[in-house]
Design an enzyme around this catalytic site. Structure first.
Site: not given
Ligand code: DMJ
Length: 653
Positions: A186, A331
């Site tokens: 972020r 993920d």
């Molecule tokens: C975000 O901070 C990023 O996309 C991360 O990879 C997964 N979670 C959140 C959004 O859902």
């Protein structure tokens, strides 16, 4: 904006429309926008005619005169509604829809700006801000995460305010523990993307990163480098797998207090795009080496079919537990495989090899079908690959369809890939999987009372599960009946304004050119406007219960609402040549980096160990440099962000 969202009433819609057109709703103007105030009679006349036509069209649309797109509700037998897609309908004013997204961003940003400026967390209902750490003075969590969206939407006055705050108030020298991954994707990601966009698209960012002669030259890059140097301590572990958290002042890594000290696999393995881009910009090889070492250590586990458990030890570099999934904690490991390959312009083929291996593993072990609608599910294996399949999908998994499509063409359209002779059976089959998974993710929205997806969806399947290898099944249309097989448990029905489905819609639209994906996005966006508005000037908030009307609101705006969700909606409705997908790579927080060629001493510093067809390491001595066996079949995988958050550290989602 009073009533500045799409309501139910036609009158409200028209009011909104005229509000937007006639009033100086936004102070921000495109950089090259004429500010002379001189009348432009022809343009004005056309604008008026356009307004009237659009108003007539809008009335017609809601009275049902037109089939205005693929997602019009069709009444079928017994008066039951059927959602269908496929039709194109009349041409749609995508620019107007894009402006609506900008309007919602502005409402959200202005709520934050008015009530919580400089705070990391914003509560739109109570209209209060909060820092993630009591000892901290703010990390720019929301401001930095939203920077590049401000640029992309050309919101220049708000961008100036944000940049000024970064220049005068943002100081990472704080004695606080932050989550390594979240801070990287972020904050570092946001700063690096702002650096890139402001240099590459100066017309979008009125203030370049390079304020010559002014204090804070290359402000974004300097802040990113300072932050990176503080985060680097997380990598100083026995194995090279980073600790879950790090103290910003001391740069000391902090092992996870939960999960027996293990780090999340996704968190450890989704720092690479950011540190590698920073290495490229600064010439500091150390960033590159630390980040890529993580992938080497992970790969040396020789996991079957490229599918990984969701925890990894920073001490030993080996996996913890057997839980395999592409939802939370798994993920973005997979996402960053293919994106690392794309980031360095295809010059590091081992990442593509790993991605392909993982995708084959996904198809072999995780793809199954709901019953009776045969919707394609990307399921979980909580007890490892030999254990029972769990037909559950976190919303987080919905990044996958778009990423699969991206992996197929590299970002160009299907048509272009075909013309370039880069299309065969594998591409065809992977694209079909991407199409079906996108439909399933879209179904998660359609089965909900608010039209907004739950955090987690379970599915009814046959026992034993019908796997892809038993034959690919064609899915039914998503109708009311689908509610029987998309099972939403009470604890899972919250909606956190997540981006993954609209992210996939964006990729699918760009790559397939099918306008259906834009129409699906428009429906989703309207549901967000209708059901997540905090109140007149608070902005938008997440939902505690998205499956009843009115929904139960939660008092929190996620920073990724601004950084990702609204950015993807905006891009989905933008012209396709805006930020061409084959020249950029987008990080897991939707921050935009360029693709680049390996240069100077930046190169792939490791080789994959020899392995058998299943992906297990074969203990033979290496012979020649670069020797790897290309394994065509294999995959990898990765708990809920909810769990990731608030574990005593800052910055967990
Ligand atoms: C975000 O901070 C990023 O996309 C991360 O990879 C997964 N979670 C959140 C959004 O859902």
């Amino acid at each position: 904006m009073q009533n500045g969202h799409v309501g139910n009433a036609i009158g409200g819609k028209l009011d909104d429309y005229f509000d937007q057109r006639e009033l100086p709703m936004y102070k921000d103007k495109p950089y090259n926008y004429s500010t002379s105030g001189k009348a432009k009679p022809i343009y004005e006349r056309w604008r008026l005619i356009g307004s009237v036509l659009l108003a007539l069209f809008t009335v017609g649309y809601f009275l049902g005169f037109f089939s205005a797109g693929a997602t019009r509700l069709k009444k079928t037998d017994g008066g039951k509604s059927t959602w269908s897609w496929g039709g194109k309908g009349l041409s749609t004013d995508w620019d107007a829809r894009r402006e609506k997204v900008k309007g919602v961003f502005i409402e959200s940003w202005d709520g934050y700006q008015q009530y919580a400026w400089g705070h990391d967390i914003y509560h739109p209902l109570s209209k209060e801000g909060e820092q993630m750490s009591d000892e901290g003075k703010g990390m720019g969590w929301i401001i930095v995460d939203a920077l590049d969206t401000l640029m992309i939407m050309n919101l220049t006055s708000r961008l100036s305010h944000a940049r000024e705050w970064i220049s005068t108030s943002l100081d990472y020298d704080q004695d606080i523990n932050v989550n390594t991954f979240e801070t990287t994707i972020r904050m570092m990601g946001g700063l690096l993307s702002a650096h890139y966009i402001s240099n590459e698209y100066p017309m979008l960012a009125q203030l370049s990163d390079d304020d010559k002669g002014a204090p804070g030259e290359d402000l974004y890059l300097e802040k990113a480098t300072d932050l990176a140097d503080r985060l680097m301590g997380a990598f100083e572990t026995d194995s090279g797998i980073p600790d879950a958290s790090v103290n910003l002042r001391t740069s000391k890594g902090i092992v996870s207090h939960a999960d027996a000290g293990a780090s999340s696999t996704a968190e450890a393995a989704s720092l690479q795009l950011e540190f590698k881009y920073l290495a490229y910009l600064t010439g500091e090889k150390n960033y590159w080496e630390k980040a890529e070492k993580v992938i080497e250590v992970i790969d040396n586990n020789g996991m079957e079919d490229g599918l990984l458990p969701i925890f990894v030890s920073p001490i030993t570099g080996t996996f913890r537990g057997t839980n395999i999934r592409l939802g939370s904690r798994g993920d973005s490991y997979y996402e960053y495989l293919i994106k690392q390959y794309l980031q360095t312009a295809g010059e590091e083929p081992l990442y593509q090899e790993m991605w392909n291996q993982s995708l084959v593993g996904v198809r072999k072990h995780l793809i199954t079908y709901s019953d009776p609608g045969h919707f394609t599910i990307l399921a979980e294996r909580p007890d490892g690959l030999d254990g029972k399949i769990s037909p559950k999908m976190d919303h987080l998994v919905c990044f996958m369809p778009g990423t699969i499509a991206l992996g197929v063409t590299g970002g160009v359209t299907i048509e272009e890939a075909k013309k370039a002779g880069k299309w065969g059976e594998k591409e065809e089959s992977d694209m079909k999987l991407a199409i079906e998974l996108t439909k399933t993710c879209w179904g998660m929205y359609k089965v909900m009372a608010t039209g907004l997806a739950p955090e987690i969806t379970h599915f009814k399947i046959k026992d034993p599960a019908h796997m892809e290898s038993d034959g690919i099944l064609a899915s039914a249309d998503i109708t009311d009946k689908a509610k029987d097989e998309f099972v939403i448990k009470h604890n899972d029905n919250h909606n956190l304004q997540r981006p993954e489905t609209v992210e996939s819609l964006f990729y699918m639209w760009r790559i397939t050119g099918n306008p259906m994906y834009r129409e699906w996005g428009w429906e989703m966006f309207q549901s967000f406007i209708k059901y997540t508005k905090a109140d007149a000037d608070g902005g938008y908030t997440s939902l505690a219960h998205a499956n009843e009307i009115p929904p139960i609101l939660r008092d929190n705006m996620e920073s990724f609402w601004l950084a990702e969700t609204l950015k993807y909606f905006y891009l989905l409705f933008s012209p396709s040549d805006f930020l061409p997908l084959d020249s950029v790579v987008i990080n897991t927080e939707a921050h935009i980096f360029p693709r680049f060629k390996l240069a100077r001493d930046l190169h792939t510093g490791w080789e994959r160990k020899t392995r058998d067809e299943a992906g297990h390491i074969v203990e033979t001595p290496k012979t020649a440099p670069g020797r790897t066996i290309k394994v065509e079949e294999s995959t990898t995988t990765i708990l809920a962000d909810e769990q990731r958050s608030k574990e005593g550290h800052i910055g967990l989602t």
